[in-house]
Design an enzyme around this catalytic site. Structure first.
Site, PDB file in Angstrom:
ATOM      1  CE  LYS A  15       0.896   1.346   4.408  1.00 23.56           C
ATOM      2  NZ  LYS A  15       1.571   2.628   4.760  1.00 23.56           N
ATOM      3  CG  ASP A  50      -0.993  -0.040   8.266  1.00 21.57           C
ATOM      4  OD1 ASP A  50      -1.756   0.845   8.690  1.00 21.57           O
ATOM      5  OD2 ASP A  50       0.177   0.185   7.916  1.00 21.57           O
TER       6      ASP A  50
END
Length: 279
Positions: free
Chosen positions: A11, A137
């Site tokens: 990401k 996350d």
């Protein structure tokens, strides 16, 4: 025995605002998180057991309980009536400790894969609840969409309209401690006043909101990060930013050719660099 081979994407943070320090020592954040097609490959195999085995072979990545993927498998095995062995093989393509979420993505992928292999049928919401106990996350990678992330990162709202882009990621191979970055961050409160759109019509609109509060700490200590940003912009990027707490820098391009040339230029400096698509 049953086996799955899955991809675990990296990401980047299109935006990272640090809003306040919490009583528990964490920080309330506001982030726009985007998955990219730079992926680890994970093979999960149920065996006659017992026990969980993780093999990675990448320096700096533990193979046992110290690996977040091992802990992910252990969390789901504890919920299963059956107790098979679980073998996990991780082929790392995402740089380690780089602000790209590689470990969290591996854990999320293992949670989803083991959930399927064990037939637990846990819903996404439950997997995300387990995921946040492993890392802030992890829920984002289970969510699987571009998202506005709030809290410590576990409160997720889908951003449904985001244009595809070419992303060049560059890692200069300098060690950055996330804990050190947050310890040295001076909170200003300015970010909280910025309104974040819920959709974007163009790559230029995405670039208009690029911001990372952690750059104020990391770039003065590691000037190479600022240097990479400048070089990527000079190479034609519409915008460039440090991802997470660094040291990885990413840049957005509309055209593949320009992105590939920029990545080649960065690799010529002996840095890790890749031109990939958003997903």
């Amino acid at each position: 025995m049953k086996k799955l081979t899955l991809k675990a994407p990296a990401k980047v943070n299109y935006r990272l605002d640090v809003l306040r320090r919490r009583p528990d020592g964490y920080h309330d954040l506001r982030m726009i998180m985007q998955r990219i097609d730079l992926c680890d490959e994970i093979e999960i195999c149920l065996t006659d057991g017992p026990g969980i085995r993780v093999v990675c072979g990448r320096e700096g990545v533990p193979d046992g309980p110290g690996n977040i993927a091992w802990r992910a498998a252990d969390a789901l095995l504890a919920l299963s009536a059956d107790k098979p062995g679980i073998d996990i093989s991780i082929t790392k393509k995402i740089p380690v400790a780089a602000g790209l979420g590689g470990g969290s993505s591996d854990a999320a992928t293992v949670l989803m894969g083991v959930n399927e292999l064990l037939g637990l049928d846990l819903p996404e919401k439950r997997l995300r609840e387990i995921g946040v106990t492993l890392g802030a996350d992890v829920p984002f990678f289970i969510f699987g969409r571009t998202a506005l992330a709030e809290g410590i990162g576990e409160e997720l709202t889908a951003i449904d309209r985001v244009p595809a882009a070419w992303i060049v990621v560059v890692n200069p191979n300098v060690p950055v401690s996330t804990a050190w970055v947050y310890q040295n961050l001076q909170l200003t409160g300015e970010a909280a006043r910025v309104k974040i759109p819920r959709f974007f019509e163009s790559v230029a609109e995405v670039c208009a909101i690029l911001s990372n509060d952690l750059e104020s700490v990391t770039i003065p200590r590691y000037p190479v990060i600022g240097e990479i940003k400048r070089e990527l912009l000079a190479a034609g990027a519409l915008g460039s930013l440090m991802s997470g707490s660094g040291p990885t820098v990413f840049a957005l391009f509309e055209e593949e050719d320009a992105a590939v040339r920029a990545a080649e230029m960065m690799r010529a400096r002996s840095w890790f660099a890749a031109a990939v698509r958003t997903i």
